[in-house]
Write an enzyme that holds these catalytic residues in place. Structure first.
Site, PDB file in Angstrom:
ATOM      1  N   ASP A  80       0.668  -0.900  -0.047  1.00 56.01           N
ATOM      2  CA  ASP A  80       0.345   0.341  -0.191  1.00 56.01           C
ATOM      3  C   ASP A  80       1.157   1.706  -0.486  1.00 56.01           C
ATOM      4  OD1 ASP A  80      -2.362   1.500  -0.060  1.00 56.01           O
ATOM      5  OD2 ASP A  80      -2.940   1.077   2.193  1.00 56.01           O
ATOM      6  N   LYS A  81       0.279   2.995  -0.157  1.00 58.35           N
ATOM      7  CA  LYS A  81       0.612   3.885  -0.417  1.00 58.35           C
ATOM      8  C   LYS A  81      -0.017   4.455   0.583  1.00 58.35           C
ATOM      9  CE  LYS A  81      -0.012   7.851  -3.419  1.00 58.35           C
ATOM     10  NZ  LYS A  81      -1.697   8.664  -2.211  1.00 58.35           N
ATOM     11  N   HIS A  82       1.171   5.738   1.140  1.00 57.81           N
ATOM     12  CA  HIS A  82      -0.638   7.221   2.293  1.00 57.81           C
ATOM     13  C   HIS A  82       0.287   7.789   1.655  1.00 57.81           C
ATOM     14  CE1 HIS A  82      -1.737   8.709   5.085  1.00 57.81           C
ATOM     15  NE2 HIS A  82      -1.233   9.419   5.088  1.00 57.81           N
ATOM     16  N   SER A  83      -0.235   9.105   1.347  1.00 59.25           N
ATOM     17  CA  SER A  83       0.163  10.620   0.921  1.00 59.25           C
ATOM     18  C   SER A  83      -0.522  11.050   2.290  1.00 59.25           C
ATOM     19  CB  SER A  83      -0.911  10.883  -0.325  1.00 59.25           C
ATOM     20  OG  SER A  83      -0.494  12.662  -0.494  1.00 59.25           O
ATOM     21  N   THR A 120      -9.196  10.763  -1.520  1.00 60.81           N
ATOM     22  CA  THR A 120      -9.414   9.731  -2.479  1.00 60.81           C
ATOM     23  C   THR A 120     -11.190   9.351  -2.812  1.00 60.81           C
ATOM     24  OG1 THR A 120      -7.360   8.792  -2.198  1.00 60.81           O
ATOM     25  CG2 THR A 120      -8.507   7.441  -2.986  1.00 60.81           C
ATOM     26  N   ARG A 168      -8.326  16.527  18.883  1.00 61.44           N
ATOM     27  CA  ARG A 168      -7.376  16.752  18.006  1.00 61.44           C
ATOM     28  C   ARG A 168      -7.645  18.194  17.273  1.00 61.44           C
ATOM     29  NH1 ARG A 168      -4.324  13.371  14.296  1.00 61.44           N
ATOM     30  NH2 ARG A 168      -3.206  14.550  13.839  1.00 61.44           N
ATOM     31  N   SER A 183      -1.651   8.258  13.726  1.00 57.89           N
ATOM     32  CA  SER A 183      -3.378   8.578  13.728  1.00 57.89           C
ATOM     33  C   SER A 183      -3.037   7.600  11.493  1.00 57.89           C
ATOM     34  CB  SER A 183      -3.545   9.485  13.049  1.00 57.89           C
ATOM     35  OG  SER A 183      -4.622   9.709  12.711  1.00 57.89           O
ATOM     36  N   LYS A 187      -4.294   2.856  10.911  1.00 58.14           N
ATOM     37  CA  LYS A 187      -5.091   2.471   9.986  1.00 58.14           C
ATOM     38  C   LYS A 187      -3.865   1.679   8.997  1.00 58.14           C
ATOM     39  CE  LYS A 187      -6.812   7.094   9.336  1.00 58.14           C
ATOM     40  NZ  LYS A 187      -6.348   7.582  10.561  1.00 58.14           N
ATOM     41  N   LYS A 188      -3.640   2.570   8.205  1.00 61.44           N
ATOM     42  CA  LYS A 188      -2.034   1.221   7.130  1.00 61.44           C
ATOM     43  C   LYS A 188      -2.285   0.061   7.674  1.00 61.44           C
ATOM     44  CE  LYS A 188      -2.742   4.362   3.903  1.00 61.44           C
ATOM     45  NZ  LYS A 188      -3.310   3.735   2.160  1.00 61.44           N
TER      46      LYS A 188
END
Length: 438
Positions: A80-83, A120, A168, A183, A187-188
């Site tokens: 996977d990827k996260h931005s 997204t 937050r 955070s 999740k990832k």
């Protein structure tokens, strides 16, 4: 077992809580034992007394383990990827199917937009009928059959993060490095990936525009992911202009579909380049390529051959969207009733773009949220945006504004004009990928 009061008292004294205390606090967040007041005090305390690498990893792991963690039995690696978020960043729509076409499995749990950065899930929701909310068993079924899915987190994924994220915002602690890392990764990591690549933005449109702060975040994300048993790396990438030449939900789906289905000469250069860089790194981390360069070549082939587009079409169908979307996407996407073109009033070179301002314009047109319950107009936004360093003549188009009515289009066009600064001499844009952190 440590009581929440003891953890808060330690933070007040300037002491880092021990990992066991952080685990207990995260468990209390998930179970409800920790009150909202205590959660807010914890967030403020972490801002004043950072947790350090060991504490950050423990908090992240506990927040992950407080909810469902996916289980896989697949013939290829889960990647996977996260931005960290930006403007015109539709890379996920191109990257997930490209990775799947290369033999990876991608259970991409994503979010909705809030503030000047797009989400997204909002982009995908511009496709008629497509569902982004589903339970874990359906997500796993789609990923097993198709190779990828892009969905929102269920209430059972990292419930501690959901509670901490809410406090937050209202306590002014959003920018805490430790809480950002926990955070994102709680999740990832609940996806149970074998490898994860982070796209950490810097520049005028980034969540963290300062390069030193973005570098610190990237380093902390990589360290924390690796400490929790996931092969992790981060690319520090430029957000001094949008990732694609469009910003706005349906418009970014168009940009993604052009990257997936059109000849290479019509693809957005930055969008495809970023997809190849992130995808190449992910394939290398997951053992599907010898190195990032070979991985990038495989991503390019998946795009050129149409394999990535075919996977995207199957994903859209599996998530309830049109069965013929890859072939008829231009007919399937909604369009704004008014399109206004912004033209240069003098010749010059595009020298600077206030990318955050462009994101704010899209929000004000109705394409984003100020509050979580705001409704989104998927049709509005900005397209055909001139790139940094582009040489333009007088009267040449700099951008198109897509709006619900003429007044909104005219106002937005004026603001876009103010966000683009022209120079009289050549301008060299910053490199797209500034650093890779492993």
């Amino acid at each position: 077992m440590s009581h929440p009061r003891d953890t808060l008292a330690a933070l007040r004294r300037g002491e880092r809580p021990k990992p066991a205390a952080l685990v207990a606090f995260a468990e209390g967040l998930a179970s409800g034992e920790v009150s909202d007041a205590q959660a807010g005090a914890f967030a403020m305390g972490v801002c004043h007394t950072p947790l350090g690498a060991q504490g950050r990893a423990a908090l992240t792991r506990a927040m992950r383990d407080g909810g469902d963690v996916l289980q896989w039995d697949l013939p290829g690696p889960v990647l996977d990827k996260h931005s960290t978020g930006g403007v015109g960043d539709c890379v996920s729509l191109v990257l997930a199917p490209a990775l799947a076409a290369c033999g990876a499995y991608v259970p991409m749990i994503s979010g909705r937009g809030l503030g000047h950065t797009g989400g997204t899930l909002d982009k995908l929701s511009a496709i008629p009928g497509l569902r982004v909310e589903m339970q874990a068993d359906e997500l796993q079924s789609i990923v097993s059959r198709v190779g990828c899915a892009i969905v929102g987190a269920t209430g059972d994924i990292a419930p501690a993060d959901r509670r901490l994220y809410a406090v937050r915002d209202v306590t002014g602690t959003v920018e805490s490095l430790d809480l950002i890392v926990a955070s994102i990764l709680s999740k990832k990591l609940a996806e149970a990936p074998e490898a994860l690549v982070l796209d950490v933005k810097t520049g005028s449109g980034a969540f963290m525009p300062d390069v030193e702060a973005a570098h610190a975040l990237a380093r902390a994300l990589v360290e924390t992911g690796q400490a929790n048993g996931v092969m992790t790396s981060a690319l520090l990438t430029d957000m001094s202009q949008p990732a694609a030449t469009s910003a706005g939900n349906a418009l970014e789906v168009i940009a993604a579909m052009e990257a997936l289905t059109e000849p290479a000469t019509r693809r957005s250069g930055r969008l495809v380049s970023l997809t190849k860089a992130l995808g190449g790194e992910a394939l290398a981390l997951g053992g599907l390529a010898a190195d990032a360069m070979e991985g990038a070549a495989k991503i390019a082939e998946a795009l050129t051959s149409g394999a990535a587009a075919e996977v995207f079409g199957r994903m859209v169908r599996a998530q309830g969207g049109p069965g013929d979307f890859p072939e008829r996407w231009r007919d399937r996407l909604p369009a704004a009733p008014v399109v206004a073109e912004l033209r240069a009033d003098q010749p010059g070179v595009v020298g600077r773009i206030d990318t955050r301002a462009l994101g704010e314009i899209v929000v004000d047109l109705g394409g984003g949220r100020r509050r979580e319950d705001d409704r989104i107009d998927p049709t509005v936004g900005i397209s055909h945006l001139a790139q940094l360093g582009a040489v333009v003549t007088e009267g040449q188009a700099l951008a198109r504004v897509h709006a619900a009515d003429g007044d909104a289009a005219a106002e937005a066009a004026e603001r876009v004009a103010r966000a683009i600064e022209m120079e009289s001499s050549a301008v060299t844009p910053p490199p797209l990928v500034q650093e890779t952190i492993r």
